[in-house]
Design a protein around this motif. Sequence first.
Motif, mmCIF file in Angstrom:
data_model
loop_
_atom_site.group_PDB
_atom_site.id
_atom_site.type_symbol
_atom_site.label_atom_id
_atom_site.label_comp_id
_atom_site.label_asym_id
_atom_site.label_seq_id
_atom_site.Cartn_x
_atom_site.Cartn_y
_atom_site.Cartn_z
ATOM 1 N N ALA A 282 0.794 -0.899 -0.429
ATOM 2 C CA ALA A 282 0.010 -0.371 0.341
ATOM 3 C C ALA A 282 0.500 1.570 0.146
ATOM 4 N N ALA A 283 1.946 1.213 1.094
ATOM 5 C CA ALA A 283 2.546 2.667 0.734
ATOM 6 C C ALA A 283 3.632 2.886 -0.401
ATOM 7 N N LEU A 284 4.061 1.465 -0.813
ATOM 8 C CA LEU A 284 4.262 2.124 -2.800
ATOM 9 C C LEU A 284 3.703 1.911 -3.260
ATOM 10 N N THR A 285 2.347 1.596 -3.225
ATOM 11 C CA THR A 285 0.984 2.235 -4.444
ATOM 12 C C THR A 285 0.982 3.540 -4.319
ATOM 13 N N VAL A 286 0.777 4.362 -2.884
ATOM 14 C CA VAL A 286 0.517 5.835 -2.505
ATOM 15 C C VAL A 286 1.517 6.075 -3.379
ATOM 16 N N TRP A 287 2.845 5.985 -2.925
ATOM 17 C CA TRP A 287 4.066 6.720 -3.710
ATOM 18 C C TRP A 287 4.073 6.277 -5.398
ATOM 19 N N PRO A 293 -4.468 10.663 -11.623
ATOM 20 C CA PRO A 293 -5.453 11.272 -11.883
ATOM 21 C C PRO A 293 -6.341 10.293 -10.578
ATOM 22 N N PRO A 294 -7.490 10.872 -10.195
ATOM 23 C CA PRO A 294 -7.424 9.972 -8.511
ATOM 24 C C PRO A 294 -8.284 9.676 -8.372
ATOM 25 N N ARG A 295 -9.385 10.134 -9.772
ATOM 26 C CA ARG A 295 -10.389 9.243 -9.948
ATOM 27 C C ARG A 295 -9.931 7.727 -10.544
ATOM 28 N N ALA A 296 -9.007 7.665 -11.713
ATOM 29 C CA ALA A 296 -8.216 6.530 -12.338
ATOM 30 C C ALA A 296 -7.998 5.508 -11.404
ATOM 31 N N THR A 297 -7.346 6.364 -10.531
ATOM 32 C CA THR A 297 -6.615 5.763 -9.756
ATOM 33 C C THR A 297 -7.667 4.744 -8.665
ATOM 34 N N GLY A 326 0.179 -13.245 -2.373
ATOM 35 C CA GLY A 326 -0.846 -12.685 -3.850
ATOM 36 C C GLY A 326 -2.127 -11.626 -3.494
ATOM 37 N N ASP A 327 -2.943 -12.467 -2.479
ATOM 38 C CA ASP A 327 -3.715 -11.920 -2.481
ATOM 39 C C ASP A 327 -3.006 -10.072 -1.456
ATOM 40 N N ALA A 328 -2.953 -11.024 0.345
ATOM 41 C CA ALA A 328 -2.209 -9.560 0.296
ATOM 42 C C ALA A 328 -1.687 -8.055 -0.391
ATOM 43 N N VAL A 329 -0.826 -8.918 -1.547
ATOM 44 C CA VAL A 329 -0.302 -7.713 -2.232
ATOM 45 C C VAL A 329 -1.181 -7.220 -3.039
ATOM 46 N N LEU A 330 -2.211 -7.375 -3.624
ATOM 47 C CA LEU A 330 -3.401 -6.952 -4.155
ATOM 48 C C LEU A 330 -4.128 -6.145 -3.535
ATOM 49 N N ALA A 331 -4.514 -7.063 -2.253
ATOM 50 C CA ALA A 331 -4.957 -5.961 -1.588
ATOM 51 C C ALA A 331 -4.506 -4.671 -0.757
ATOM 52 N N GLY A 332 -3.266 -4.098 -0.886
ATOM 53 C CA GLY A 332 -2.472 -4.138 -0.370
ATOM 54 C C GLY A 332 -2.535 -2.155 -1.107
ATOM 55 N N ILE A 333 -1.875 -3.119 -3.170
ATOM 56 C CA ILE A 333 -1.826 -2.472 -4.134
ATOM 57 C C ILE A 333 -3.886 -1.748 -3.940
ATOM 58 N N ALA A 334 -4.733 -2.124 -3.416
ATOM 59 C CA ALA A 334 -6.543 -1.291 -3.665
ATOM 60 C C ALA A 334 -6.493 -0.697 -3.359
ATOM 61 N N SER A 339 -7.687 4.227 -1.477
ATOM 62 C CA SER A 339 -7.601 5.477 -0.854
ATOM 63 C C SER A 339 -6.685 6.540 -0.203
ATOM 64 N N GLN A 340 -5.710 6.662 -1.365
ATOM 65 C CA GLN A 340 -4.930 8.136 -1.967
ATOM 66 C C GLN A 340 -6.297 8.823 -2.604
ATOM 67 N N GLY A 341 -6.612 7.702 -3.544
ATOM 68 C CA GLY A 341 -7.475 8.719 -4.898
ATOM 69 C C GLY A 341 -8.974 9.180 -4.539
ATOM 70 N N ALA A 342 -8.975 8.435 -3.555
ATOM 71 C CA ALA A 342 -10.937 8.981 -2.704
ATOM 72 C C ALA A 342 -10.526 9.913 -1.673
ATOM 73 N N LEU A 343 -9.011 10.363 -1.160
ATOM 74 C CA LEU A 343 -9.641 11.429 -0.438
ATOM 75 C C LEU A 343 -8.874 12.497 -1.399
ATOM 76 N N ARG A 344 -7.356 12.041 -2.424
ATOM 77 C CA ARG A 344 -7.839 13.588 -3.375
ATOM 78 C C ARG A 344 -8.802 14.321 -4.418
ATOM 79 N N MET A 345 -9.779 12.685 -4.566
ATOM 80 C CA MET A 345 -11.342 13.171 -4.696
ATOM 81 C C MET A 345 -11.972 13.716 -4.565
ATOM 82 N N LEU A 346 -11.301 13.952 -2.936
ATOM 83 C CA LEU A 346 -12.475 14.603 -1.668
ATOM 84 C C LEU A 346 -12.192 16.018 -1.618
ATOM 85 N N LEU A 347 -10.823 16.060 -1.542
ATOM 86 C CA LEU A 347 -10.526 17.809 -1.360
ATOM 87 C C LEU A 347 -9.858 18.168 -2.399
#
Length: 427
Positions: A282-287, A293-297, A326-334, A339-347
């Motif tokens: 998740a940290a690597l994905t945020v970076w 673009p937040p909606r695409a994210t 593998g599930d944990a990796v995909l869940a981390g990407i999600a 989290s980042q995309g939705a927050l940026r859309m809101l703000l």
Amino acid sequence: MPGVICDAPSASDAPAHIAHQATRTRTRRRTASFALDVSILAALLAASSAPTPLYPLYQDQWGLSALAVTVVFSAYALALLLALLTTGALSDHLGQRPVLAGALLMAAASMVLLASADGAGSLTIARVLQGAATGAATSAAGAALLDLENPRRPGRSALANSVTPVACIATGVLVSTLLVRFAPAPTVFVLLAALFLAQAIAATFTTETAHRRVGALRSLRPRAGVPPPVRRTLLAAGAAVGTVWALGGFYSSLGPALAGLVAPDAPQAARGMVFFTLSATAALTVWALRRTPPRATAIGGCLSVLPAAALTLSGLHSAGLPAVYGDAVLAGIAFGAVSQGALRMLLASLDERDRAATLAAYYILSYLAMSLPAVAAGAATQHYGLGTTSHAYAIIAALLALAALAALATLTASRRVAARPEADRFR
């Protein structure tokens, strides 16, 4: 000597020289304060995940049920949420230094309680105290980071606020797993208690960026509301945010038990590292997606939930530990993407005065989604077993992700229509 005379500032240059020195001193103090605030956020969030690798040990030693583990986990999340709602503006009235110092002393006390815990009751009390301390300190430290923003490096504070949480949660799991493997179990909590005490002392010497004013008690009244400009966006992104935070709560509380179910012979460290895998990804994905673009994210994050659910199901049917990781990796990407995309859309389109209320609404949704489904999963495990509960959790997560995709697609289409010239719409 001529050389000395030439190097000495003239009388007319003395005020400018003194002002320059004062500016450099202030800059150094602000830089040191910024670094300390980042370290406080890092330590608090690392501590939040430190108990995760210990849950299987607690279950074996004390006979804790899956429900008890999820209650212990959720106690932290709900206490943190309550602290965010009540103490979010406290530093604006008392100052950031006293709020930070008090919260860090509370965090140190919670570490002492965790180190000496002997059952579910003492664990829950310690986690409630830890959640309250983390909520109060992160509000003050996050606000201080924004106040200490360097005009020459814009965006540094926002990036620190977004990357630090998931990166340090991953670090907390990793360090705790290593210490559990190579040192006595309470060592991690003793070290964290000492760190929090040192930070509390250092916080009293940092630059104060808030101006004290009256109304501290009144500021503790919980406030929650969604500004009209973002209600539709929050409604559309709510299913996505709820889905990924619920996945995070499941893996933080029951991830080690799930790894033990699919691979009973796996070492203890392999079980504890499942949640590390999710949070590090998740940290690597945020970076990596910070400029996407937040909606695409957010949409990409929702799509990642579907194969994650499939891997959970396959892991329960003979695929074993590789599928869980593998599930944990995909869940981390999600988690990172949504989290980042939705927050940026809101703000994105909000006035500054509406941001605090919007963030509060976002975190209410997030922490409720993290804690309540985890408790429900723990209760279901009591009656139906972890395997059946994991099946249901994966299927529900996939259905919520599909609903979120539909909601985001509808929001995108409506905004495109709204952006077209009125003449084009009525041809």
